[in-house]
Design a protein around this motif. Sequence first.
Motif, short mmCIF file in Angstrom:
data_model
loop_
_atom_site.label_atom_id
_atom_site.label_comp_id
_atom_site.label_asym_id
_atom_site.label_seq_id
_atom_site.Cartn_x
_atom_site.Cartn_y
_atom_site.Cartn_z
N LEU A 1 -49.08 -40.33 -21.18
CA LEU A 1 -48.04 -40.88 -20.65
C LEU A 1 -47.81 -39.45 -19.55
N ARG A 2 -47.51 -38.56 -19.93
CA ARG A 2 -46.56 -37.57 -19.16
C ARG A 2 -47.21 -37.78 -17.70
N GLY A 3 -48.99 -37.19 -17.74
CA GLY A 3 -49.86 -37.79 -16.74
C GLY A 3 -48.68 -39.19 -16.18
N SER A 4 -49.31 -39.69 -16.39
CA SER A 4 -49.08 -41.86 -15.65
C SER A 4 -47.64 -41.49 -15.24
N ALA A 5 -46.63 -40.78 -15.73
CA ALA A 5 -45.22 -40.33 -15.15
C ALA A 5 -45.13 -39.40 -13.92
N TRP A 6 -45.71 -38.65 -13.81
CA TRP A 6 -46.00 -37.97 -12.87
C TRP A 6 -46.95 -38.43 -11.50
N VAL A 7 -47.93 -39.04 -11.66
CA VAL A 7 -48.63 -40.10 -10.24
C VAL A 7 -48.22 -41.05 -10.25
N SER A 8 -46.96 -41.30 -11.49
CA SER A 8 -45.81 -42.70 -10.56
C SER A 8 -44.98 -41.99 -9.23
N ALA A 9 -44.70 -40.79 -9.60
CA ALA A 9 -43.48 -40.31 -8.84
C ALA A 9 -44.26 -40.70 -7.58
N LEU A 10 -45.53 -39.94 -7.95
CA LEU A 10 -46.50 -39.83 -6.13
C LEU A 10 -46.76 -41.22 -5.96
N LYS A 11 -47.06 -42.48 -6.27
CA LYS A 11 -47.15 -43.37 -6.39
C LYS A 11 -45.83 -44.28 -5.50
N ALA B 1 -56.36 -38.16 -1.57
CA ALA B 1 -55.01 -38.70 -1.97
C ALA B 1 -56.02 -38.44 -3.94
N MET B 2 -56.82 -38.93 -3.86
CA MET B 2 -57.85 -39.71 -5.03
C MET B 2 -57.83 -37.75 -6.57
N VAL B 3 -58.49 -37.25 -4.99
CA VAL B 3 -58.20 -35.56 -5.70
C VAL B 3 -56.31 -34.85 -6.50
N ALA B 4 -55.98 -35.92 -4.84
CA ALA B 4 -54.06 -34.73 -5.85
C ALA B 4 -53.80 -36.04 -7.11
N THR B 5 -54.27 -37.09 -7.53
CA THR B 5 -53.58 -37.93 -8.07
C THR B 5 -54.29 -36.54 -9.21
N ILE B 6 -55.30 -37.13 -9.29
CA ILE B 6 -55.93 -35.96 -11.20
C ILE B 6 -55.66 -34.63 -11.09
N LEU B 7 -54.94 -34.14 -9.83
CA LEU B 7 -54.66 -32.90 -10.08
C LEU B 7 -53.47 -32.90 -10.67
N ILE B 8 -52.50 -33.32 -10.01
CA ILE B 8 -51.00 -33.58 -10.34
C ILE B 8 -51.21 -34.15 -12.30
N GLY B 9 -51.66 -35.23 -12.42
CA GLY B 9 -52.04 -35.90 -14.17
C GLY B 9 -52.40 -34.32 -14.80
N ILE B 10 -53.51 -33.63 -14.19
CA ILE B 10 -53.70 -32.98 -14.82
C ILE B 10 -53.14 -31.43 -15.67
N LEU B 11 -52.76 -31.25 -14.07
CA LEU B 11 -51.26 -30.33 -14.15
C LEU B 11 -50.15 -30.37 -14.93
N SER B 12 -49.54 -32.08 -15.08
CA SER B 12 -48.80 -32.39 -15.84
C SER B 12 -48.81 -32.05 -16.92
N ALA B 13 -49.72 -31.64 -17.85
CA ALA B 13 -49.89 -31.73 -19.30
C ALA B 13 -49.92 -29.68 -20.13
#
Length: 511
Positions: free
Chosen positions: A180-190, A15-27
Amino acid sequence: MSSSAAIATTIFGLAMVATILIGILSARGRDKGLSEWSVSSRGLGVLFIWLLMAGETYTSFSFLGTAGWSYSFGVPILYLVAYLTVGFAVAYVVGPAIWTYASRHGLISIADMAEHRFRSRPVGILVAVIATVFLVPYIQVQIQGMGVVVNAMTYGSVDLRVAAVISFVVAEVFILVSGLRGSAWVSALKDVLVIAAVVFLAVYIPMHYLDGFGDFMHRMVAEKSEWLTFPGHASDGRDAVWFISTLLLNAVTITIFPTTVAGYLSAKNPNALRRNAVLLPWYQLLLFVPMMIGATALFVMPALGNPDLALFSLVTDSLPAPAVAIIGVAGALSAIVPMSVFMLAIGTLWGRTLLGGGNGADPRSRRTGRTPADDVRTKRLSQLVCLIAGLIALAGALFYPNTLVQLSVLSYEGVAQLVPTVLLALFWRRMSKAGAVAGLLTGLAVVIALWATGNDPWHGVNGGIIGLAVNLAVTAAVTFARPAAAGPPGARPAPRTEGNDPAPAATEEAK
Protein backbone atom coordinates in the motif's frame (compact mmCIF):
# COMPACT_ATOMS: atom_id res chain seq x y z
CA MET A 1 5.46 5.01 -36.65
CA SER A 2 5.00 8.77 -36.98
CA SER A 3 7.23 11.21 -35.09
CA SER A 4 4.31 12.21 -32.85
CA ALA A 5 3.61 8.59 -31.98
CA ALA A 6 7.31 7.95 -31.32
CA ILE A 7 7.55 10.92 -28.95
CA ALA A 8 4.39 9.96 -27.07
CA THR A 9 5.42 6.30 -26.81
CA THR A 10 8.89 7.21 -25.51
CA ILE A 11 7.49 9.50 -22.83
CA PHE A 12 4.99 6.84 -21.82
CA GLY A 13 7.72 4.20 -21.53
CA LEU A 14 9.91 6.44 -19.37
CA ALA A 15 6.93 7.25 -17.14
CA MET A 16 6.21 3.55 -16.58
CA VAL A 17 9.85 2.89 -15.60
CA ALA A 18 9.70 5.83 -13.18
CA THR A 19 6.46 4.49 -11.71
CA ILE A 20 8.01 1.10 -10.97
CA LEU A 21 11.11 2.69 -9.42
CA ILE A 22 9.05 4.99 -7.18
CA GLY A 23 6.93 2.08 -6.00
CA ILE A 24 9.91 -0.18 -5.30
CA LEU A 25 12.04 2.48 -3.58
CA SER A 26 9.17 3.38 -1.23
CA ALA A 27 9.61 -0.03 0.46
CA ARG A 28 13.31 0.39 1.28
CA GLY A 29 14.11 -0.05 4.96
CA ARG A 30 10.54 -1.06 5.83
CA ASP A 31 9.25 -4.03 7.81
CA LYS A 32 8.59 -7.08 5.62
CA GLY A 33 5.47 -8.28 7.43
CA LEU A 34 1.83 -8.44 6.36
CA SER A 35 0.80 -5.33 8.29
CA GLU A 36 3.34 -3.13 6.50
CA TRP A 37 2.46 -4.58 3.09
CA SER A 38 -1.32 -4.35 3.50
CA VAL A 39 -1.91 -1.21 5.62
CA SER A 40 1.55 0.43 5.81
CA SER A 41 1.82 -0.51 9.51
CA ARG A 42 -0.92 2.07 10.17
CA GLY A 43 1.71 4.76 9.70
CA LEU A 44 0.55 7.11 6.91
CA GLY A 45 -0.11 10.76 7.74
CA VAL A 46 -2.76 13.14 6.39
CA LEU A 47 -0.92 13.92 3.13
CA PHE A 48 -0.34 10.31 2.07
CA ILE A 49 -3.84 9.26 3.14
CA TRP A 50 -5.20 12.06 1.00
CA LEU A 51 -3.04 11.07 -1.97
CA LEU A 52 -3.93 7.39 -1.63
CA MET A 53 -7.68 7.86 -1.31
CA ALA A 54 -7.77 10.59 -3.93
CA GLY A 55 -6.00 8.14 -6.24
CA GLU A 56 -8.83 5.67 -5.74
CA THR A 57 -11.52 8.22 -6.64
CA TYR A 58 -9.83 9.66 -9.76
CA THR A 59 -9.52 6.56 -11.95
CA SER A 60 -9.37 5.92 -15.69
CA PHE A 61 -13.17 6.30 -15.60
CA SER A 62 -12.58 9.96 -14.69
CA PHE A 63 -10.83 10.53 -18.03
CA LEU A 64 -12.93 8.19 -20.15
CA GLY A 65 -16.32 7.46 -18.62
CA THR A 66 -16.92 10.89 -17.12
CA ALA A 67 -16.33 12.65 -20.44
CA GLY A 68 -18.20 9.86 -22.26
CA TRP A 69 -21.27 10.07 -20.02
CA SER A 70 -21.28 13.85 -20.31
CA TYR A 71 -21.14 13.52 -24.11
CA SER A 72 -23.83 10.83 -24.25
CA PHE A 73 -26.22 11.66 -21.41
CA GLY A 74 -25.39 14.99 -19.80
CA VAL A 75 -26.57 15.76 -16.28
CA PRO A 76 -26.82 12.18 -14.88
CA ILE A 77 -22.99 12.12 -14.68
CA LEU A 78 -23.20 14.58 -11.77
CA TYR A 79 -24.01 11.59 -9.56
CA LEU A 80 -20.27 10.90 -9.52
CA VAL A 81 -19.34 14.14 -7.75
CA ALA A 82 -22.43 13.98 -5.55
CA TYR A 83 -21.92 10.50 -4.11
CA LEU A 84 -18.19 10.92 -3.56
CA THR A 85 -18.71 14.17 -1.69
CA VAL A 86 -21.55 12.81 0.45
CA GLY A 87 -19.53 9.63 0.98
CA PHE A 88 -16.66 11.61 2.48
CA ALA A 89 -19.11 13.28 4.87
CA VAL A 90 -20.21 9.82 6.01
CA ALA A 91 -16.56 8.73 6.20
CA TYR A 92 -15.88 11.55 8.67
CA VAL A 93 -17.84 9.48 11.19
CA VAL A 94 -17.36 5.95 9.90
CA GLY A 95 -13.63 6.07 9.12
CA PRO A 96 -12.39 6.81 12.67
CA ALA A 97 -14.79 4.22 14.13
CA ILE A 98 -13.52 1.49 11.80
CA TRP A 99 -9.88 2.51 12.38
CA THR A 100 -10.26 2.31 16.16
CA TYR A 101 -12.05 -1.05 16.13
CA ALA A 102 -9.55 -2.58 13.71
CA SER A 103 -6.52 -1.07 15.46
CA ARG A 104 -7.63 -2.34 18.87
CA HIS A 105 -7.95 -5.91 17.63
CA GLY A 106 -5.16 -5.99 15.02
CA LEU A 107 -7.52 -6.35 12.01
CA ILE A 108 -6.50 -5.47 8.45
CA SER A 109 -9.59 -6.00 6.26
CA ILE A 110 -13.38 -6.06 6.25
CA ALA A 111 -13.24 -9.87 6.29
CA ASP A 112 -11.14 -9.70 9.47
CA MET A 113 -13.68 -7.32 10.99
CA ALA A 114 -16.64 -9.56 10.17
CA GLU A 115 -14.83 -12.64 11.49
CA HIS A 116 -13.91 -10.90 14.73
CA ARG A 117 -17.30 -9.28 15.26
CA PHE A 118 -19.28 -12.52 14.88
CA ARG A 119 -16.61 -14.84 16.28
CA SER A 120 -16.95 -16.86 13.09
CA ARG A 121 -14.34 -17.61 10.49
CA PRO A 122 -16.99 -18.80 7.97
CA VAL A 123 -18.59 -15.33 8.09
CA GLY A 124 -15.19 -13.79 7.39
CA ILE A 125 -14.66 -16.16 4.48
CA LEU A 126 -18.12 -15.33 3.08
CA VAL A 127 -17.35 -11.59 3.21
CA ALA A 128 -13.94 -12.15 1.56
CA VAL A 129 -15.40 -14.21 -1.29
CA ILE A 130 -18.25 -11.78 -1.99
CA ALA A 131 -15.92 -8.77 -1.90
CA THR A 132 -13.53 -10.51 -4.29
CA VAL A 133 -16.27 -11.36 -6.79
CA PHE A 134 -17.30 -7.72 -7.01
CA LEU A 135 -13.76 -6.29 -7.01
CA VAL A 136 -12.30 -8.32 -9.89
CA PRO A 137 -14.48 -6.53 -12.50
CA TYR A 138 -13.12 -3.22 -11.21
CA ILE A 139 -9.58 -4.41 -11.88
CA GLN A 140 -10.54 -5.41 -15.41
CA VAL A 141 -12.22 -2.06 -16.02
CA GLN A 142 -9.00 -0.28 -15.03
CA ILE A 143 -6.88 -2.58 -17.23
CA GLN A 144 -9.12 -1.96 -20.23
CA GLY A 145 -9.35 1.73 -19.41
CA MET A 146 -5.58 2.05 -19.47
CA GLY A 147 -5.52 0.20 -22.77
CA VAL A 148 -7.85 2.79 -24.30
CA VAL A 149 -5.86 5.69 -22.82
CA VAL A 150 -2.48 4.42 -24.03
CA ASN A 151 -3.81 3.51 -27.47
CA ALA A 152 -5.23 7.03 -27.84
CA MET A 153 -2.20 8.90 -26.48
CA THR A 154 0.21 7.00 -28.77
CA TYR A 155 -1.97 7.69 -31.83
CA GLY A 156 -2.78 3.98 -32.14
CA SER A 157 0.86 2.83 -32.10
CA VAL A 158 0.51 0.80 -28.89
CA ASP A 159 -2.12 -1.90 -29.25
CA LEU A 160 -4.95 -2.11 -26.70
CA ARG A 161 -3.85 -5.58 -25.59
CA VAL A 162 -0.21 -4.61 -25.27
CA ALA A 163 -1.23 -1.61 -23.15
CA ALA A 164 -3.36 -3.90 -20.97
CA VAL A 165 -0.39 -6.20 -20.32
CA ILE A 166 1.88 -3.24 -19.55
CA SER A 167 -0.59 -1.84 -17.03
CA PHE A 168 -0.84 -5.21 -15.30
CA VAL A 169 2.93 -5.69 -15.12
CA VAL A 170 3.60 -2.17 -13.81
CA ALA A 171 0.92 -2.39 -11.12
CA GLU A 172 1.87 -5.89 -10.02
CA VAL A 173 5.60 -5.20 -9.77
CA PHE A 174 5.40 -2.35 -7.31
CA ILE A 175 2.35 -3.59 -5.37
CA LEU A 176 3.95 -7.01 -4.75
CA VAL A 177 7.18 -5.40 -3.56
CA SER A 178 6.00 -2.36 -1.63
CA GLY A 179 2.29 -2.86 -0.96
CA LEU A 180 0.00 0.00 0.00
CA ARG A 181 2.88 2.40 0.69
CA GLY A 182 4.02 2.02 -2.92
CA SER A 183 0.54 2.94 -4.14
CA ALA A 184 0.59 6.06 -1.96
CA TRP A 185 3.94 7.19 -3.39
CA VAL A 186 2.86 6.54 -6.99
CA SER A 187 -0.33 8.48 -6.20
CA ALA A 188 1.87 11.50 -5.47
CA LEU A 189 3.24 11.40 -9.02
CA LYS A 190 -0.20 10.71 -10.46
CA ASP A 191 -1.89 13.59 -8.64
CA VAL A 192 0.74 16.12 -9.70
CA LEU A 193 0.18 15.14 -13.33
CA VAL A 194 -3.61 14.94 -13.01
CA ILE A 195 -3.98 18.35 -11.39
CA ALA A 196 -1.61 20.00 -13.92
CA ALA A 197 -3.34 18.32 -16.88
CA VAL A 198 -6.89 19.03 -15.75
CA VAL A 199 -6.26 22.68 -14.85
CA PHE A 200 -4.59 23.22 -18.23
CA LEU A 201 -7.42 21.53 -20.15
CA ALA A 202 -10.06 23.50 -18.26
CA VAL A 203 -8.62 26.69 -19.74
CA TYR A 204 -7.29 25.45 -23.07
CA ILE A 205 -10.13 23.38 -24.56
CA PRO A 206 -12.91 26.04 -24.34
CA MET A 207 -10.53 28.72 -25.62
CA HIS A 208 -9.25 26.59 -28.50
CA TYR A 209 -12.55 25.26 -29.81
CA LEU A 210 -15.03 27.89 -28.63
CA ASP A 211 -14.89 31.49 -27.46
CA GLY A 212 -14.18 30.58 -23.86
CA PHE A 213 -16.15 29.09 -21.01
CA GLY A 214 -18.94 31.69 -21.28
CA ASP A 215 -19.58 30.80 -24.91
CA PHE A 216 -19.57 27.11 -23.99
CA MET A 217 -22.28 27.63 -21.34
CA HIS A 218 -24.36 29.82 -23.65
CA ARG A 219 -24.28 27.22 -26.43
CA MET A 220 -25.14 24.39 -24.04
CA VAL A 221 -28.25 26.24 -22.82
CA ALA A 222 -29.27 27.33 -26.30
CA GLU A 223 -28.50 24.19 -28.31
CA LYS A 224 -28.16 21.25 -25.89
CA SER A 225 -30.66 21.98 -23.12
CA GLU A 226 -31.72 18.32 -23.04
CA TRP A 227 -28.27 17.45 -21.67
CA LEU A 228 -28.77 19.87 -18.74
CA THR A 229 -32.01 18.54 -17.23
CA PHE A 230 -33.00 15.14 -15.90
CA PRO A 231 -33.20 12.48 -17.20
CA GLY A 232 -30.65 13.83 -19.64
CA HIS A 233 -30.26 12.81 -23.26
CA ALA A 234 -31.11 9.17 -24.07
CA SER A 235 -30.08 8.07 -20.57
CA ASP A 236 -32.44 5.08 -20.28
CA GLY A 237 -34.46 6.67 -17.48
CA ARG A 238 -31.67 7.93 -15.23
CA ASP A 239 -33.92 10.56 -13.72
CA ALA A 240 -33.90 12.37 -10.37
CA VAL A 241 -35.14 9.24 -8.55
CA TRP A 242 -32.27 7.20 -9.95
CA PHE A 243 -29.85 10.01 -9.11
CA ILE A 244 -30.89 10.24 -5.46
CA SER A 245 -31.10 6.48 -4.87
CA THR A 246 -27.70 5.92 -6.50
CA LEU A 247 -26.17 8.78 -4.53
CA LEU A 248 -27.41 7.35 -1.21
CA LEU A 249 -26.34 3.79 -2.02
CA ASN A 250 -22.87 4.66 -3.28
CA ALA A 251 -22.20 7.22 -0.54
CA VAL A 252 -22.70 4.58 2.15
CA THR A 253 -21.06 1.76 0.20
CA ILE A 254 -17.84 3.63 -0.52
CA THR A 255 -17.19 3.90 3.23
CA ILE A 256 -16.82 0.10 3.54
CA PHE A 257 -15.33 -0.61 0.11
CA PRO A 258 -12.30 -2.87 0.76
CA THR A 259 -9.96 -0.36 -0.87
CA THR A 260 -11.39 2.52 1.16
CA VAL A 261 -10.99 0.53 4.36
CA ALA A 262 -7.37 -0.18 3.40
CA GLY A 263 -6.91 3.58 3.28
CA TYR A 264 -8.56 4.00 6.69
CA LEU A 265 -6.40 1.38 8.33
CA SER A 266 -3.14 2.80 6.97
CA ALA A 267 -3.65 6.07 8.90
CA LYS A 268 -1.59 6.96 11.97
CA ASN A 269 -4.66 7.98 13.97
CA PRO A 270 -8.40 8.77 13.60
CA ASN A 271 -7.79 12.51 13.30
CA ALA A 272 -5.86 11.96 10.07
CA LEU A 273 -9.03 10.41 8.63
CA ARG A 274 -11.20 13.31 9.77
CA ARG A 275 -8.90 15.84 8.14
CA ASN A 276 -8.82 13.69 5.03
CA ALA A 277 -12.64 13.59 4.89
CA VAL A 278 -12.68 17.39 4.98
CA LEU A 279 -10.04 17.78 2.26
CA LEU A 280 -11.07 15.10 -0.25
CA PRO A 281 -14.34 16.71 -1.48
CA TRP A 282 -12.25 19.57 -2.88
CA TYR A 283 -10.42 17.07 -5.09
CA GLN A 284 -13.72 16.12 -6.72
CA LEU A 285 -13.93 19.58 -8.29
CA LEU A 286 -11.44 18.26 -10.86
CA LEU A 287 -14.14 15.92 -12.16
CA PHE A 288 -16.05 18.88 -13.61
CA VAL A 289 -13.29 19.36 -16.18
CA PRO A 290 -13.69 16.05 -18.08
CA MET A 291 -17.46 16.62 -17.85
CA MET A 292 -17.02 19.99 -19.56
CA ILE A 293 -14.65 18.57 -22.17
CA GLY A 294 -17.10 15.77 -22.97
CA ALA A 295 -19.84 18.36 -23.48
CA THR A 296 -17.52 20.51 -25.62
CA ALA A 297 -17.00 17.53 -27.91
CA LEU A 298 -20.72 17.68 -28.71
CA PHE A 299 -20.03 20.82 -30.76
CA VAL A 300 -16.65 19.80 -32.17
CA MET A 301 -17.21 16.11 -32.95
CA PRO A 302 -20.99 15.54 -32.94
CA ALA A 303 -20.74 12.09 -34.57
CA LEU A 304 -18.05 10.59 -32.33
CA GLY A 305 -18.16 6.79 -32.62
CA ASN A 306 -16.92 6.00 -29.10
CA PRO A 307 -18.10 8.56 -26.52
CA ASP A 308 -15.49 7.36 -24.04
CA LEU A 309 -12.84 8.87 -26.32
CA ALA A 310 -14.38 12.35 -26.17
CA LEU A 311 -11.59 13.81 -24.04
CA PHE A 312 -8.64 12.17 -25.78
CA SER A 313 -10.07 12.85 -29.24
CA LEU A 314 -9.96 16.58 -28.52
CA VAL A 315 -6.55 16.30 -26.85
CA THR A 316 -4.89 14.44 -29.74
CA ASP A 317 -6.61 16.71 -32.26
CA SER A 318 -5.41 19.99 -30.75
CA LEU A 319 -2.17 19.45 -28.79
CA PRO A 320 1.43 18.55 -29.72
CA ALA A 321 2.71 15.05 -28.97
CA PRO A 322 4.61 15.87 -25.73
CA ALA A 323 1.51 17.46 -24.17
CA VAL A 324 -0.64 14.55 -25.34
CA ALA A 325 1.82 12.14 -23.76
CA ILE A 326 1.82 13.91 -20.38
CA ILE A 327 -1.98 13.97 -20.25
CA GLY A 328 -1.99 10.33 -21.33
CA VAL A 329 0.44 9.36 -18.58
CA ALA A 330 -1.86 11.07 -16.06
CA GLY A 331 -4.73 8.99 -17.40
CA ALA A 332 -2.65 5.79 -17.36
CA LEU A 333 -1.57 6.32 -13.75
CA SER A 334 -5.20 6.97 -12.89
CA ALA A 335 -5.79 3.37 -13.89
CA ILE A 336 -2.64 1.88 -12.34
CA VAL A 337 -3.06 3.31 -8.83
CA PRO A 338 -6.62 2.08 -8.14
CA MET A 339 -5.86 -1.19 -9.95
CA SER A 340 -2.94 -1.86 -7.60
CA VAL A 341 -5.03 -1.07 -4.50
CA PHE A 342 -7.87 -3.32 -5.70
CA MET A 343 -5.45 -6.23 -6.18
CA LEU A 344 -3.83 -5.61 -2.81
CA ALA A 345 -7.25 -5.52 -1.12
CA ILE A 346 -8.14 -8.92 -2.58
CA GLY A 347 -4.78 -10.36 -1.51
CA THR A 348 -5.29 -9.05 2.02
CA LEU A 349 -8.84 -10.45 2.22
CA TRP A 350 -7.74 -13.92 1.21
CA GLY A 351 -4.27 -14.12 2.70
CA ARG A 352 -5.30 -14.02 6.34
CA THR A 353 -9.00 -14.93 6.41
CA LEU A 354 -9.01 -17.83 3.94
CA LEU A 355 -5.42 -19.02 3.77
CA GLY A 356 -3.72 -17.72 6.89
CA GLY A 357 -5.68 -19.52 9.57
CA GLY A 358 -8.02 -16.62 10.39
CA ASN A 359 -7.41 -13.73 12.76
CA GLY A 360 -7.97 -15.79 15.87
CA ALA A 361 -11.43 -14.40 16.61
CA ASP A 362 -13.02 -17.83 16.49
CA PRO A 363 -11.71 -20.03 19.35
CA ARG A 364 -11.98 -23.05 17.08
CA SER A 365 -9.52 -21.51 14.62
CA ARG A 366 -7.29 -19.64 17.07
CA ARG A 367 -3.61 -19.97 16.31
CA THR A 368 -1.50 -19.69 19.41
CA GLY A 369 2.09 -18.51 19.46
CA ARG A 370 1.94 -16.83 16.05
CA THR A 371 5.53 -16.21 14.94
CA PRO A 372 7.16 -13.80 12.45
CA ALA A 373 7.54 -16.77 10.12
CA ASP A 374 3.75 -17.24 10.19
CA ASP A 375 3.31 -13.58 9.30
CA VAL A 376 5.74 -13.82 6.39
CA ARG A 377 3.98 -16.95 5.12
CA THR A 378 0.60 -15.21 5.27
CA LYS A 379 2.03 -12.20 3.43
CA ARG A 380 3.37 -14.46 0.67
CA LEU A 381 -0.02 -16.12 0.32
CA SER A 382 -1.62 -12.68 0.11
CA GLN A 383 0.82 -11.67 -2.62
CA LEU A 384 0.07 -14.88 -4.52
CA VAL A 385 -3.67 -14.18 -4.41
CA CYS A 386 -2.99 -10.59 -5.45
CA LEU A 387 -1.14 -11.90 -8.51
CA ILE A 388 -3.85 -14.45 -9.35
CA ALA A 389 -6.63 -11.85 -9.10
CA GLY A 390 -4.70 -9.60 -11.46
CA LEU A 391 -4.15 -12.43 -13.93
CA ILE A 392 -7.87 -13.27 -13.94
CA ALA A 393 -8.75 -9.64 -14.65
CA LEU A 394 -6.07 -9.42 -17.34
CA ALA A 395 -7.39 -12.59 -19.01
CA GLY A 396 -10.85 -11.09 -18.98
CA ALA A 397 -9.55 -7.87 -20.54
CA LEU A 398 -7.70 -9.78 -23.28
CA PHE A 399 -10.17 -12.52 -24.16
CA TYR A 400 -13.58 -11.56 -22.76
CA PRO A 401 -13.61 -7.75 -22.79
CA ASN A 402 -17.38 -7.50 -22.45
CA THR A 403 -18.15 -10.27 -19.95
CA LEU A 404 -16.71 -9.10 -16.64
CA VAL A 405 -17.20 -5.45 -17.57
CA GLN A 406 -20.94 -6.10 -17.60
CA LEU A 407 -20.59 -7.30 -14.02
CA SER A 408 -18.95 -4.01 -13.04
CA VAL A 409 -22.44 -2.51 -13.13
CA LEU A 410 -23.19 -4.79 -10.18
CA SER A 411 -20.01 -4.03 -8.26
CA TYR A 412 -21.23 -1.23 -6.05
CA GLU A 413 -24.64 -2.84 -5.67
CA GLY A 414 -23.05 -6.13 -4.62
CA VAL A 415 -20.56 -4.61 -2.17
CA ALA A 416 -23.43 -2.54 -0.72
CA GLN A 417 -24.95 -5.73 0.65
CA LEU A 418 -21.94 -6.03 2.99
CA VAL A 419 -22.85 -2.79 4.79
CA PRO A 420 -24.99 -4.42 7.55
CA THR A 421 -22.47 -7.22 8.18
CA VAL A 422 -19.35 -5.06 8.15
CA LEU A 423 -20.55 -1.66 9.41
CA LEU A 424 -23.94 -1.82 11.12
CA ALA A 425 -22.83 -4.84 13.16
CA LEU A 426 -20.16 -2.71 14.84
CA PHE A 427 -22.83 -0.39 16.23
CA TRP A 428 -25.65 -2.88 16.83
CA ARG A 429 -24.17 -5.28 19.35
CA ARG A 430 -27.10 -7.69 19.34
CA MET A 431 -27.09 -8.32 15.59
CA SER A 432 -26.88 -12.09 15.25
CA LYS A 433 -24.67 -14.06 12.91
CA ALA A 434 -27.73 -15.78 11.45
CA GLY A 435 -29.39 -12.41 10.81
CA ALA A 436 -26.30 -10.94 9.15
CA VAL A 437 -25.78 -13.93 6.84
CA ALA A 438 -29.48 -14.25 5.95
CA GLY A 439 -29.74 -10.55 5.14
CA LEU A 440 -26.54 -10.57 3.10
CA LEU A 441 -27.53 -13.54 0.95
CA THR A 442 -31.10 -12.27 0.45
CA GLY A 443 -29.89 -8.81 -0.57
CA LEU A 444 -27.49 -10.31 -3.10
CA ALA A 445 -30.27 -12.48 -4.52
CA VAL A 446 -32.52 -9.45 -5.00
CA VAL A 447 -29.76 -7.41 -6.70
CA ILE A 448 -28.82 -10.24 -9.08
CA ALA A 449 -32.46 -11.01 -9.89
CA LEU A 450 -33.23 -7.36 -10.73
CA TRP A 451 -30.13 -7.12 -12.91
CA ALA A 452 -30.70 -10.47 -14.69
CA THR A 453 -34.31 -9.62 -15.53
CA GLY A 454 -33.51 -6.13 -16.81
CA ASN A 455 -35.30 -4.41 -13.93
CA ASP A 456 -32.36 -2.41 -12.61
CA PRO A 457 -33.22 0.40 -12.09
CA TRP A 458 -36.71 -0.60 -10.98
CA HIS A 459 -39.16 2.27 -11.64
CA GLY A 460 -36.16 4.57 -11.53
CA VAL A 461 -34.81 3.25 -8.20
CA ASN A 462 -31.29 1.84 -8.12
CA GLY A 463 -31.51 -1.95 -7.73
CA GLY A 464 -28.76 -1.96 -5.13
CA ILE A 465 -30.70 0.18 -2.68
CA ILE A 466 -33.72 -2.10 -3.08
CA GLY A 467 -31.49 -5.07 -2.28
CA LEU A 468 -30.04 -3.24 0.71
CA ALA A 469 -33.51 -2.42 2.05
CA VAL A 470 -34.49 -6.09 1.82
CA ASN A 471 -31.14 -7.03 3.34
CA LEU A 472 -31.74 -4.78 6.36
CA ALA A 473 -35.31 -6.03 6.80
CA VAL A 474 -34.25 -9.69 6.77
CA THR A 475 -31.28 -9.00 9.07
CA ALA A 476 -33.55 -7.27 11.59
CA ALA A 477 -36.29 -9.93 11.38
CA VAL A 478 -33.91 -12.86 11.88
CA THR A 479 -31.98 -11.05 14.62
CA PHE A 480 -35.13 -10.24 16.60
CA ALA A 481 -36.33 -13.81 16.14
CA ARG A 482 -32.94 -15.23 17.21
CA PRO A 483 -31.06 -12.41 18.97
CA ALA A 484 -27.37 -12.71 19.71
CA ALA A 485 -25.93 -12.16 23.15
CA ALA A 486 -24.33 -8.80 23.84
CA GLY A 487 -21.04 -10.38 22.80
CA PRO A 488 -17.90 -11.51 24.58
CA PRO A 489 -15.15 -9.05 25.49
CA GLY A 490 -13.44 -7.75 22.38
CA ALA A 491 -16.55 -8.11 20.22
CA ARG A 492 -17.77 -4.69 21.24
CA PRO A 493 -19.31 -2.32 18.73
CA ALA A 494 -17.34 0.50 17.15
CA PRO A 495 -15.64 2.40 19.94
CA ARG A 496 -15.87 6.06 20.78
CA THR A 497 -13.13 7.95 18.98
CA GLU A 498 -11.51 11.13 20.19
CA GLY A 499 -13.61 14.18 19.50
CA ASN A 500 -16.48 12.20 18.08
CA ASP A 501 -19.10 9.74 19.34
CA PRO A 502 -20.45 8.02 16.23
CA ALA A 503 -22.88 5.70 17.99
CA PRO A 504 -24.75 5.55 21.29
CA ALA A 505 -23.53 2.00 21.77
CA ALA A 506 -19.87 3.00 21.54
CA THR A 507 -17.83 2.33 24.63
CA GLU A 508 -14.29 3.71 24.71
CA GLU A 509 -11.41 4.92 22.59
CA ALA A 510 -8.57 2.61 21.69
CA LYS A 511 -5.35 3.54 23.37
